[in-house]
Motif scaffolding. Structure first.
Motif, PDB file in Angstrom:
ATOM      1  N   GLU A  75       0.816  -1.213   0.000  1.00 31.20           N
ATOM      2  CA  GLU A  75       0.000   0.000   0.000  1.00 31.20           C
ATOM      3  C   GLU A  75       0.850   1.263   0.000  1.00 31.20           C
ATOM      4  O   GLU A  75       0.489   2.272  -0.619  1.00 31.20           O
ATOM      5  CB  GLU A  75      -0.904   0.010   1.245  1.00 31.20           C
ATOM      6  CG  GLU A  75      -1.834  -1.183   1.353  1.00 31.20           C
ATOM      7  CD  GLU A  75      -2.321  -1.411   2.779  1.00 31.20           C
ATOM      8  OE1 GLU A  75      -2.091  -0.532   3.638  1.00 31.20           O
ATOM      9  OE2 GLU A  75      -2.915  -2.472   3.045  1.00 31.20           O
ATOM     10  N   TYR A  78       1.727   3.519  -3.134  1.00 29.59           N
ATOM     11  CA  TYR A  78       0.608   4.280  -3.698  1.00 29.59           C
ATOM     12  C   TYR A  78       0.315   5.528  -2.858  1.00 29.59           C
ATOM     13  O   TYR A  78      -0.073   6.571  -3.394  1.00 29.59           O
ATOM     14  CB  TYR A  78      -0.637   3.402  -3.793  1.00 29.59           C
ATOM     15  CG  TYR A  78      -0.496   2.277  -4.793  1.00 29.59           C
ATOM     16  CD1 TYR A  78      -0.617   2.509  -6.159  1.00 29.59           C
ATOM     17  CD2 TYR A  78      -0.225   0.977  -4.368  1.00 29.59           C
ATOM     18  CE1 TYR A  78      -0.479   1.482  -7.077  1.00 29.59           C
ATOM     19  CE2 TYR A  78      -0.088  -0.061  -5.283  1.00 29.59           C
ATOM     20  CZ  TYR A  78      -0.213   0.199  -6.632  1.00 29.59           C
ATOM     21  OH  TYR A  78      -0.072  -0.825  -7.540  1.00 29.59           O
ATOM     22  N   ALA A  82       0.420   9.344  -4.155  1.00 26.42           N
ATOM     23  CA  ALA A  82      -0.667  10.294  -3.919  1.00 26.42           C
ATOM     24  C   ALA A  82      -0.132  11.580  -3.302  1.00 26.42           C
ATOM     25  O   ALA A  82      -0.539  12.688  -3.676  1.00 26.42           O
ATOM     26  CB  ALA A  82      -1.726   9.668  -3.018  1.00 26.42           C
ATOM     27  N   PHE A  95      -7.273   8.115   1.855  1.00 27.42           N
ATOM     28  CA  PHE A  95      -6.892   7.142   0.834  1.00 27.42           C
ATOM     29  C   PHE A  95      -6.293   5.893   1.474  1.00 27.42           C
ATOM     30  O   PHE A  95      -6.584   4.764   1.068  1.00 27.42           O
ATOM     31  CB  PHE A  95      -5.896   7.808  -0.118  1.00 27.42           C
ATOM     32  CG  PHE A  95      -5.394   6.944  -1.239  1.00 27.42           C
ATOM     33  CD1 PHE A  95      -6.247   6.140  -1.977  1.00 27.42           C
ATOM     34  CD2 PHE A  95      -4.045   6.965  -1.576  1.00 27.42           C
ATOM     35  CE1 PHE A  95      -5.771   5.361  -3.025  1.00 27.42           C
ATOM     36  CE2 PHE A  95      -3.560   6.192  -2.614  1.00 27.42           C
ATOM     37  CZ  PHE A  95      -4.422   5.390  -3.340  1.00 27.42           C
ATOM     38  N   ILE A  99      -7.684   1.904   1.017  1.00 22.61           N
ATOM     39  CA  ILE A  99      -6.979   0.781   0.384  1.00 22.61           C
ATOM     40  C   ILE A  99      -6.394  -0.198   1.400  1.00 22.61           C
ATOM     41  O   ILE A  99      -5.775  -1.190   1.003  1.00 22.61           O
ATOM     42  CB  ILE A  99      -5.857   1.291  -0.546  1.00 22.61           C
ATOM     43  CG1 ILE A  99      -4.746   1.987   0.241  1.00 22.61           C
ATOM     44  CG2 ILE A  99      -6.430   2.209  -1.621  1.00 22.61           C
ATOM     45  CD1 ILE A  99      -3.537   2.369  -0.615  1.00 22.61           C
ATOM     46  N   LEU A 107      -4.871  -3.505  -5.894  1.00 24.92           N
ATOM     47  CA  LEU A 107      -4.171  -2.222  -5.914  1.00 24.92           C
ATOM     48  C   LEU A 107      -3.674  -1.902  -7.321  1.00 24.92           C
ATOM     49  O   LEU A 107      -3.837  -0.775  -7.810  1.00 24.92           O
ATOM     50  CB  LEU A 107      -2.997  -2.255  -4.934  1.00 24.92           C
ATOM     51  CG  LEU A 107      -3.356  -2.413  -3.451  1.00 24.92           C
ATOM     52  CD1 LEU A 107      -2.096  -2.657  -2.630  1.00 24.92           C
ATOM     53  CD2 LEU A 107      -4.106  -1.192  -2.931  1.00 24.92           C
ATOM     54  N   HIS A 110      -6.672  -1.150  -9.844  1.00 21.44           N
ATOM     55  CA  HIS A 110      -7.544  -0.022  -9.533  1.00 21.44           C
ATOM     56  C   HIS A 110      -6.809   1.304  -9.399  1.00 21.44           C
ATOM     57  O   HIS A 110      -7.433   2.366  -9.507  1.00 21.44           O
ATOM     58  CB  HIS A 110      -8.315  -0.297  -8.237  1.00 21.44           C
ATOM     59  CG  HIS A 110      -9.366  -1.343  -8.381  1.00 21.44           C
ATOM     60  ND1 HIS A 110      -9.069  -2.682  -8.476  1.00 21.44           N
ATOM     61  CD2 HIS A 110     -10.719  -1.246  -8.471  1.00 21.44           C
ATOM     62  CE1 HIS A 110     -10.192  -3.370  -8.608  1.00 21.44           C
ATOM     63  NE2 HIS A 110     -11.201  -2.530  -8.613  1.00 21.44           N
ATOM     64  N   LEU A 111      -5.512   1.261  -9.171  1.00 15.19           N
ATOM     65  CA  LEU A 111      -4.773   2.493  -8.898  1.00 15.19           C
ATOM     66  C   LEU A 111      -3.786   2.851 -10.000  1.00 15.19           C
ATOM     67  O   LEU A 111      -3.064   3.842  -9.891  1.00 15.19           O
ATOM     68  CB  LEU A 111      -4.034   2.371  -7.557  1.00 15.19           C
ATOM     69  CG  LEU A 111      -4.926   2.030  -6.356  1.00 15.19           C
ATOM     70  CD1 LEU A 111      -4.099   1.968  -5.084  1.00 15.19           C
ATOM     71  CD2 LEU A 111      -6.062   3.037  -6.205  1.00 15.19           C
ATOM     72  N   SER A 112      -3.740   2.066 -11.049  1.00 18.65           N
ATOM     73  CA  SER A 112      -2.914   2.380 -12.212  1.00 18.65           C
ATOM     74  C   SER A 112      -3.575   1.741 -13.419  1.00 18.65           C
ATOM     75  O   SER A 112      -3.711   0.519 -13.478  1.00 18.65           O
ATOM     76  CB  SER A 112      -1.490   1.842 -12.035  1.00 18.65           C
ATOM     77  OG  SER A 112      -0.706   2.128 -13.164  1.00 18.65           O
ATOM     78  N   PRO A 151      -2.584   7.950  -8.269  1.00 19.81           N
ATOM     79  CA  PRO A 151      -3.498   6.824  -8.036  1.00 19.81           C
ATOM     80  C   PRO A 151      -4.910   7.256  -7.671  1.00 19.81           C
ATOM     81  O   PRO A 151      -5.867   6.528  -7.949  1.00 19.81           O
ATOM     82  CB  PRO A 151      -2.828   6.058  -6.894  1.00 19.81           C
ATOM     83  CG  PRO A 151      -1.941   7.046  -6.219  1.00 19.81           C
ATOM     84  CD  PRO A 151      -1.462   7.968  -7.299  1.00 19.81           C
ATOM     85  N   LEU A 152      -5.075   8.427  -7.070  1.00 21.65           N
ATOM     86  CA  LEU A 152      -6.425   8.895  -6.758  1.00 21.65           C
ATOM     87  C   LEU A 152      -7.179   9.290  -8.024  1.00 21.65           C
ATOM     88  O   LEU A 152      -8.401   9.121  -8.106  1.00 21.65           O
ATOM     89  CB  LEU A 152      -6.363  10.069  -5.782  1.00 21.65           C
ATOM     90  CG  LEU A 152      -6.126   9.683  -4.321  1.00 21.65           C
ATOM     91  CD1 LEU A 152      -5.843  10.909  -3.470  1.00 21.65           C
ATOM     92  CD2 LEU A 152      -7.315   8.923  -3.767  1.00 21.65           C
ATOM     93  N   LEU A 155      -8.316   6.079  -9.442  1.00 19.13           N
ATOM     94  CA  LEU A 155      -9.391   5.515  -8.623  1.00 19.13           C
ATOM     95  C   LEU A 155     -10.753   6.084  -9.010  1.00 19.13           C
ATOM     96  O   LEU A 155     -11.778   5.424  -8.846  1.00 19.13           O
ATOM     97  CB  LEU A 155      -9.099   5.795  -7.148  1.00 19.13           C
ATOM     98  CG  LEU A 155      -9.911   5.027  -6.106  1.00 19.13           C
ATOM     99  CD1 LEU A 155      -9.541   3.553  -6.120  1.00 19.13           C
ATOM    100  CD2 LEU A 155      -9.676   5.615  -4.716  1.00 19.13           C
TER     101      LEU A 155
END
Length: 307
Positions: A75, A78, A82, A95, A99, A107, A110-112, A151-152, A155
Motif C-alpha cells: 500500500e 501508492y 498520492a 486514501f 486501500i 491495488l 484499480h490504482l494504475s 493513483p487517486l 481511482l
C-alpha cells in the motif's frame, strides 16, 4: 505475467524505500538509495513526496508519517505517489483507509490504468482501455499519463466513488473514461477544430495544468528537422525516469498520438490508445524517428517534461 508482476512489485518497493531513505523521513532504515539511483531519485515520487512533507505543517507531517508507517508494503508506494501528486494530508490519510488490506492485484488494477513494465493488452475487467473515437488519441495519452502518476485520479475511474472501494462496472468505467476524454479534448482544442485532433501545444498546455501532480512542466518539440534528435533523446531519458511522454506519429502527415511509458530491457514501451495495447519498440528506431512497428513510419513531435 509472473515476470511483469515481479517487476511491478520491485519498482514500487524501490519507490517506498526511497522515501524511507530521504533525510527527515526516517520511518525505516537509512538505505541511501537516492545516492545509488540518482536518476530515479531526482524525478521519483519519493523525492517529490519528501519535498511536500518538508513543506507541510508539523501536524500534517506527523499524520502522514504515521500513516505511511502503518501502511502495508504493497500500500505504501501508492500513498507516496498520492502525496507526490499534491494531495493533502487529509486526502492521503483517507486514501490509506480506503486501500488498507487490499490485495496487491486489486491495488494494481484499480490504482494504475496501465502496466508500465511489459507489453500486453490494457484492459479494465476485460474491457479495452482505448480512445473513445478517432480524434481522441491525444486526450487519451494525457489521461493515461495522469493515471500513471496519480493513483487517486485512477481511482475515480475504477471504483464507484472515493468513499466506496467497490469496483466500478465496465459500463461505469467506460462512461467515465469517455466523459474525461471529451473534457480533455475540449480543453486542448480551444481554437483548433476537434475533428483534426489535438496539437502538440494543446497537449502540452493540458499536461501543464497538472504539472504539480506530474512532477514537471511539459514542452512540445518538433523532431522532424535540424535539432530534432535532441527532442527524441529527451523523450527516452524521460521514459528512463518513469515520466510518461506523448509522441505524435504519422506517415506523410501527423496522424496519431502514442504514450512513451518506460522500457523493457533494451526496448522502449509505448501505449497505443487506438489498440489498447502496450508494445515494445527498438530504442534506436525511435531515436531514428521511425516507428514502422506501430503502423506509422515517422515521429513528428514529442511533448517532454522539462529537466
Amino acid at each position: 505475467m509472473l515476470r511483469r508482476w515481479t517487476a511491478i512489485v520491485r519498482r514500487r518497493a524501490v519507490v517506498s524505500m526511497l522515501l524511507l531513505s530521504l533525510p527527515g523521513h526516517g520511518i525505516g532504515p537509512d538505505l541511501q538509495l537516492e545516492s545509488q539511483l540518482p536518476n530515479v531519485a531526482a524525478h521519483s515520487p519519493a523525492a517529490r513526496a519528501a519535498k511536500r512533507l518538508d513543506d507541510a505543517s508539523p501536524a500534517d507531517r506527523a499524520r502522514v508519517d504515521a500513516t505511511l508507517a502503518a501502511a502495508g508494503p504493497d500500500e505504501r508506494p501508492y500513498l507516496i505517489e498520492a502525496l507526490a501528486a499534491g494531495h493533502s494530508a487529509e486526502d492521503v490519510v483517507t486514501f490509506a483507509r480506503l486501500i488498507r488490506g487490499k490485495r496487491p492485484e486489486w491495488l494494481r488494477t484499480h490504482l494504475s490504468l496501465i502496466d508500465p513494465d511489459g507489453p500486453g493488452r490494457v484492459t479494465y475487467r476485460g474491457s479495452p482501455v482505448r480512445q473513445a473515437d478517432d480524434t481522441a488519441c491525444g486526450p487519451m495519452t494525457i489521461l493515461m499519463a495522469r493515471a500513471m502518476t496519480d493513483p487517486l485520479y485512477a481511482l475515480n475511474f475504477t471504483t464507484t466513488g472515493s468513499a466506496d472501494p467497490s469496483d466500478a462496472s465496465v459500463a461505469q468505467f467506460q462512461a467515465r473514461l469517455t466523459a474525461e476524454e471529451h473534457r480533455i479534448h475540449d480543453a486542448t482544442n480551444r481554437f483548433w477544430p476537434e475533428r483534426l485532433g489535438s496539437t502538440p501545444a494543446g497537449v502540452g498546455n493540458e499536461l501543464n495544468r497538472h504539472a504539480d501532480a506530474l512532477g514537471a512542466r511539459y514542452e512540445p518539440h518538433v523532431v522532424t528537422g535540424i535539432g530534432g534528435k535532441s527532442g527524441l533523446r529527451d523523450a527516452v531519458d524521460a521514459a528512463d525516469s518513469a515520466q510518461p511522454v506523448p509522441v505524435l506519429i504519422g506517415d506523410r502527415i501527423p496522424r496519431h498520438y502514442i504514450l512513451l511509458i518506460g522500457r523493457d530491457a533494451a526496448d522502449l514501451l509505448v501505449y497505443d490508445p487506438a489498440r489498447a495495447r502496450v508494445s515494445r519498440i527498438s530504442e534506436q528506431s525511435f531515436l531514428d524517428g521511425k516507428l514502422d512497428a506501430l503502423r506509422f513510419r515517422h515521429v513528428f513531435a514529442v511533448i517532454t517534461p522539462s529537466p
